[in-house]
Structures are given as C-alpha cells and as structure tokens.
Scaffold this active site. Structure first.
Site, PDB file in Angstrom:
ATOM      1  N   ASP A 580       0.885  -1.023   0.235  1.00 38.33           N
ATOM      2  CA  ASP A 580       0.012   0.026   0.066  1.00 38.33           C
ATOM      3  C   ASP A 580       0.983   1.485  -0.099  1.00 38.33           C
ATOM      4  OD1 ASP A 580      -2.130  -1.588   0.179  1.00 38.33           O
ATOM      5  OD2 ASP A 580      -2.896  -0.652   1.911  1.00 38.33           O
ATOM      6  N   TYR A 581       1.968   1.028   0.445  1.00 39.35           N
ATOM      7  CA  TYR A 581       3.059   2.212   0.291  1.00 39.35           C
ATOM      8  C   TYR A 581       3.929   2.461  -0.971  1.00 39.35           C
ATOM      9  CZ  TYR A 581       1.880   0.462   5.140  1.00 39.35           C
ATOM     10  OH  TYR A 581       1.064   0.116   6.201  1.00 39.35           O
TER      11      TYR A 581
END
Length: 809
Positions: A580-581
């Site tokens: 997600d990063y």
C-alpha cells in the site's frame, strides 16, 4: 506516451528507478555515467556469478530501458557536453547535494538560465534544507530516520530494514511522480522548476501515518515481527506451513472478523480447534483482548492453535482456501514463487529482454500498470557501459517545444477527481492529486465506512470514526460526499458525478464497480474522455483477480515478507500493508501520464494497476537472482552483502538503537578512530574482506561500544567524521527532528471534531509551485451541500427525496 520527452538521469542505486519509470512510460532516458560506469555496475550479484560491469543484477534492476552516455564530469569538457544536452532536455534527475551541483556548474539556476523549461528533480537523503541536509547516509540510516525501522522486526532484537534496500527506491518513485506533476504545470506556464526530494520523507509513507502518534497524543506503536500489537497483545500474521510461511490477516471487527471466523470454521471442520474457539465472536474479539478480559496467555494459545493447523498444509493448499473459503491467507513468496505464479503468467507480467552479450533472454518484472489506450512497452534491456555515447553526442535536438503564459499555478488546478477509494493505497493517490491542486470529491457511506477510520493512532488515544490520524492524514485536502451506493438512486447520482469528473479512482475488488454499474466500459460509454484508475491487490484480470484483501497480503504475495527478517528466524515481514505504500507512486505516475496523453489527443483510458505486481519492481534483484542464477534471496537482517559494518546497535535508553554503516575504507577508519578501541589494528577487521568474514564479531564489538553511548552524541561525533549514522527514530523523535521542521513537513490544521492536530505535508518541495495544504480531513458527509447543489445542481425537493430513499447520508 512520453516519447517526446528527453530525460537526463544522473542517479544510481534505488534512486535510479525514477528514470526507469519514466522510460517505461515512453520517455527517452539517457543515463549519464562516469568513465568507470555507475557504482551499481560493480555490485553483485552478477549474471551467472561472473563479475563484470554489464552483468550486475543490481544495475539491471533500476536502469532497464535507458541509454548509456559516458562523460567525465571531473573535466570541463565533460561538464560542458552535459550542459549542452541539458539545454534540450525536458527532465534532469540527480542525486547530488546542492554544493556538489554548484561546484560542477550543474545546479538548477545555471541549467535553467539556458533552458527555462527544464524540470530538475534532486534526490538526497534528507532533502536540501535543515541541519541534516549534508549528513552522510546509506539506505540503512535513512530508513532508521524515517521511523519505519522503529516499527519493523522482532521485539527482542534490533529493529530491521528490508534485505533489499528500500528508502532510495521510494525516493526515486517520488521523483518520477514529481517530475510528471511539474511537466503538467509546464504545459500551462511554459516553465520548469526544481523539485527537492528527501529520501527520509519519501520512506516515511511506509509508517502508514503512525508517525503522527506523538503529535496526536496516542501511544507509539512498536515493532512485532510478523504482525503488530494491539495494546499489550501481539497479533501474528506470519505462520509456518509445510513448505514455508503464509500470511494470515488475523484481525477482528467489520469486515475482517468475518474472514477470521471462516478460518476457524475450516479449522473446526478438520478437527484442529474446539467448538468454543470456532464460536468465538471474532467481530468483537478485539475489545476484550485490549481490555484484558481475554488474557495474553489465552490469546497466545489461540495463535499457537492456528500455527499447529497451518503446519499441516502447504502454501498452495492454504492459498487455495483464500478463494474457496474467502479467508485472508496468502503465501510468503520468494523469487522462485513469483516466477512460477499462475496469476502473473496469465497477466503476461514477466517480460523477456534479450541480453545480446549473454546470448539469452532475461525475464523482468513487466509493465507496472496495464493501460488500455497507451500500453507500456519495453524497448531495450539495461545498457552496456557507454553503449550509446556516440549516438547521443551525435544527436541534434531542439529545446523543449513548450509555450505558456509564464504564470505559476498548482500543477493540477482545475482537475476534477471522483474518488471511490478506501483504506490506504487508493486514498494515498488522491491525496497527492489534492495536494497539487485537484478538486477531489470522495464518496463514502456510513453503512460501509472506511476501515481506516478505526485505525490507530487516535486523538488522545480515544477511538472514534472522526478521531483517526491514519484516516485523516491520507484524506486531507479532499471533500467528502456521504453516498450509499447500495441504493439505485445513489448509483444514478454517481453516474452524474462522472459527467462532472475528469478522473475516477477506485480500489475495490474487481467485481465491485461492475456490481454498482460503474465499471469502466459503462462510464467510458457515457464519457469517452474519462481517465479511470482501478487499483486492487492482484489486478482486474487473471485467475486470482477475485482475491479480496489488504496490503499485508499484497506484501506477502509480492515477496517483501520473505526478505525482511533474520537468517536464523522465521520472516519478520515489513510493517503492516507494505505494498500500500509502494503502489501509490506507480499508480499516480500512470495516472499523470494518461492525463498527459488526454491533453494531447482527447482520449481517455482505463488503468489496471495490481498493487502486488507494481511493487515487485522494488524487489527486482530477488527476481533476477532467481531467474538468472537460480538462487533464492533470503533475509539477512540489517547486514549489507557488500561491506561491514552495516547494522543497528543498542544505545543508552529503553529500547533505543542506532544505525551505523561504513561503506568504504575512509568511513571505516573514521569509525574506528572515534570508537578508540583499536579495531583498525585488529587482523579480523583490517580489510574490507576480513570485516565481511568476521561480521558477527565486528557487530558485537560495535554494540558493546554503543551500548554505553547516547544516540545524539554518537550522531554528532560520527557525522563530524563523515560516518553514516542515525538513531532509530520514534514518533517523538520525528516531531523533534529539526530537518523535518525546516521542510515544514508537519502542518497543524483545525479538525472539526478533534481540534488542532498535525498532518504530514507533501513529501516533495517544488521551487515554484509548492503543494498547498490547508484543508483538514473531512467528516463523513461534510461536503454534501457542495456535491448536491454546486456540482449536481439539485433542488431542495430533489435532495429531500434522495434522503428519504436512503441515498444520501
């Protein structure tokens, strides 16, 4: 897409991925190298384990698709040749400190005087302002500064970094994204600008906003290998199985608790748990666990029961259950697993490139996004040293053909974005769009509120739907429209909002938008120029497309879990939802390139982005090591395979640590002198080879020394000698960091419910059109009036009917 653009790339290492991303999108990227070649050309592993400047897998990982130009920038002739190339370039990427650029006469002001349209992005460890601007650093020490390391690793050992360095990869991705934003602004102003990219702030995205804990008055989260802590309770995500490890998202509450219940139902069917355990209320389990009603001993026994079950299954058997039983379990993939993935094969992800000098094709991670109108296509393998020097020097190229009004404005001013995203990976994209001028209208329903609203940290440690820093940080700058898409009236309103929007962004599972009647084909038929980004775990196609899950699962599937940990222990895995990063930078770059194409042609398109796929680009060395050499890269703690020392050592204080590295002989001698313990004269440490061979003894000696020292003192003394060093920073350290303060990284805004609280500003600093950050995160439905009256133009009677129908919240 970007074939008209010329990029001069003077970066290397992880930062080199920025130029590679632009090359993937079609730009002509020229890698400028010294006569001996970029440093990574001399770093192993090498193809077939045979050293050579054209055989380094580290070099191949970040320089695919570029041309190689060799210039000696220690000579005036070399510098002048580069200035001539810069006069006709669109983008310049470097990783030099300001004083290095100025000493060479290759600083932004000098280059812009000759080419005002040049976009110049500079990547440095800590950015270009503040007391750390000139600090010596390695990827390890930057990761320590980012607060990510504080959250990663086993409780009883030193904090960890990933065995494939990540900080400068994040910075390179940030630079590519920044360059595309600046190019979008240039279309109207005709002017370039300088972009200051800090690897520290770029890497900070991987804390998932927990770095705000101190500023929001909540408890600092601490590391737990292979999971996280809720209060004093450990939640394990990594479990052993018959042939490796899997990630089980063992969490509670809606909707995750339903999947947890299904997993225990499966265990009960196979006699692996009691009826009592099966019938536990997994939706509500977290409350009594935090309150202590469920003892820590009972909770640990539950996780032991889980692992006793997973040990009876293979990775494949457990993964099959993710689809058959809708449970949240995936394998921890290694390099060979990735190459054998049916999902990646079905999506034709692996892309062979011919290495003529090796006489073989090498499979590379494929396009980071599937773009319906302008598909990414690879054109060349990583270049041989100097392969294109004569070609590039012989080319005559005109300066960038741009005209504009000379007026500075935010890059995305006037862009309208309809935001269907939730949790982190999607909202992180639209947060960047909002920072740089787009109007972002976020749709959310109280019947399915964003799960991030119940994510720590909370204001003063008190949970609440409007009290989460996690939610607030990634949704600042946006407007919020409370719309219940489960009603037909709301879905009709959504279609009308598409008429208003230029861009639609969503990160649901592939079937969700189709079920709402909001799939790309439907929307494009209504508005052909629409650009739509769909971001999900495994992509919109393939046999595993229906996998619904979270970034913890994506990180495991993509291979990050397997390469984060200690060699003598099970994998620790990175903190929380690591893909997600990573994914937002690829998603935003693809979206900006699609918008550039639309500006030129009027054509919209659909972007299918698999969060797992694009993140594999941050693990390319592991893939190439498996594909070319047949080796599986495993976790090796904080050690560098290239030099020693490189580690994290104890200092005075409760769970306080410091990262130190000596990547060359000069820094090693300085470190040894400062310690004053005679290491330089010890035969075990006398040469670089000896230090690698005796790494364990060396780490022990350094740890014994640092254990009696304070982190601030070590930082001051070692940095004065040019030794890369940084404390493993906590949230409290971050708020005391004078360099982050100088960058204006934390901005306090007045939230309607919790009052004044700090948020993170943009991770980049633009010289002419900096991000504007003055709008706190919205409450659910806060901007209903704006959406209904200003955007949709509805009458009060129409709005009343919609409220009665349950469409508006």
């Amino acid at each position: 897409m970007l074939s008209r653009l010329r990029v001069l790339d003077l970066t290397d290492g992880g930062a080199g991925i920025g130029g590679q991303m632009l090359a993937d999108l079609g730009a002509d990227v020229v890698l400028v190298e010294p006569p001996g070649g970029a440093a990574t050309r001399h770093l192993g592993p090498f193809a077939n384990d045979v050293p050579g400047p054209d055989r380094s897998l580290a070099f191949w990982s970040v320089h695919r698709g570029k041309r190689s130009l060799v210039l000696d920038l220690d000579t005036e002739a070399g510098r002048d040749a580069l200035r001539q190339r810069a006069a006709s370039a669109d983008v310049w990427l470097d990783a030099w400190l300001p004083e290095e650029r100025e000493a060479r006469g290759l600083d932004y002001d000098t280059l812009a005087a000759r080419n005002p349209a040049l976009v110049h992005a500079s990547i440095t460890p800590f950015g270009e302002v503040g007391p750390k601007a000139a600090w010596a650093a390695t990827d390890l020490t930057v990761t320590a500064a980012s607060q990510v390391m504080w959250l990663t690793g086993d409780e009883d050992r030193a904090p960890l970094t990933c065995s494939i360095p990540q900080a400068f990869l994040h910075a390179g991705g940030e630079a590519a994204m920044g360059a595309l934003l600046a190019l979008a602004e240039r279309e109207r102003s005709g002017l370039g600008q300088h972009i200051d990219v800090s690897a520290q702030t770029a890497m900070m995205i991987a804390t998932q906003s927990t770095l705000l804990s101190h500023g929001w008055g909540d408890r600092q989260m601490n590391r737990v290998g292979g999971g996280l802590k809720v209060g004093d309770a450990r939640l394990r995500f990594v479990y052993a199985c018959r042939d490796g490890y899997v990630n089980l998202t063992f969490l509670f509450g809606a909707p995750i608790g339903l999947a947890t219940a299904r997993f225990f139902e499966w265990m009960y069917e196979e006699g692996a748990c009691s009826r009592e355990l099966r019938d536990t209320d997994w939706m509500a389990y977290g409350g009594p666990l935090v309150a202590g009603t469920i003892s820590l001993e009972e909770h640990e026994k539950v996780m032991e029961t889980i692992e006793a079950f997973t040990r009876t299954k293979t990775k494949a058997e457990l993964y099959a259950a993710a689809f058959e039983r809708k449970v949240l379990v995936v394998p921890l993939s290694d390099g060979k697993d990735l190459l054998a993935s049916k999902q990646l094969a079905e999506r034709e992800f692996w892309t062979p490139l011919r290495h003529a000098d090796l006489g073989e094709d090498v499979p590379y991670p494929g396009p980071f996004a599937k773009m319906s109108r302008t598909p990414i296509a690879y054109h060349r393998p990583p270049p041989r040293l100097g392969e294109h020097t004569d070609e590039v020097l012989g080319e005559a190229r005109e300066p960038p053909d741009v005209t504009g009004d000379g007026q500075s404005r935010l890059p995305l001013e006037g862009l309208r974005v309809l935001d269907f995203t939730w949790v982190f990976a999607g909202p992180a994209v639209t947060r960047v769009l909002a920072d740089y001028g787009a109007t972002v209208l976020r749709l959310e329903s109280s019947t399915a509120a964003d799960a991030l609203r119940v994510g720590q940290p909370f204001k003063d440690g008190v949970p609440g739907n409007e009290r989460s820093a996690n939610y607030a940080n990634v949704n600042a700058g946006k407007r919020n429209f409370g719309l219940n898409l489960r009603t037909p009236e709301a879905r009709e309103l959504a279609l009308r909002l598409v008429d208003w929007a230029d861009v639609v962004v969503e990160n649901y599972s592939p079937k969700a938008m189709t079920q709402f009647g909001l799939d790309y084909e439907t929307l494009a038929a209504r508005k052909p120029g629409l650009v739509m980004l769909s971001s999900c775990l495994s992509g919109q196609t393939g046999p595993e497309r229906t996998l619904a899950g979270y970034g913890t699962m994506g990180a495991a599937l993509a291979g990050f879990g397997f390469v984060t940990g200690w060699p003598d222990r099970p994998p620790a895995a990175p903190f929380l939802a690591y893909t997600d990063y990573v994914a937002p930078r690829f998603a935003t770059a693809a979206l900006l390139a699609a918008l550039d194409h639309r500006r030129r042609t009027g054509e919209g398109q659909h972007i299918d982005l698999s969060q797992s796929e694009c993140s594999i680009h941050y693990l390319t060395p592991a893939v190439l090591e498996a594909a070319v050499n047949g080796h599986v890269l495993t976790a090796h703690g904080n050690a560098s395979p290239h030099y020693a020392p490189s580690g994290v050592y104890p200092v005075v204080g409760d769970d306080r640590w410091i990262a130190i590295a000596a990547p060359d002989e000069e820094t090693w001698q300085a470190l040894s002198d400062q310690a004053g313990r005679g290491w330089a004269s010890d035969a075990r440490f006398a040469t670089a080879e000896a230090r690698l061979a005796n790494r364990e003894a060396l780490d022990g000696a350094i740890g014994a020394w640092t254990a009696g020292e304070r982190d601030a003192s070590l930082e001051e003394r070692l940095q004065a000698r040019g030794v890369p060093v940084h404390r493993v920073a906590s949230s409290e350290d971050g708020f005391a960091d004078e360099t982050l303060a100088a960058r204006g990284h934390f901005v306090t805004l007045e939230h309607r419910v919790v009052g004044p609280v700090p948020y993170e500003h943009s991770r980049m600093r633009f010289s002419r059109t900096p991000a504007v950050f003055d709008r706190p995160s919205p409450m659910l439905g806060q901007d209903n009036d704006y959406a209904l009256h200003e955007v949709l133009g509805l009458s009060d009677d129409e709005i009343t009917e919609l409220v009665i129908a349950g469409a508006i919240e």
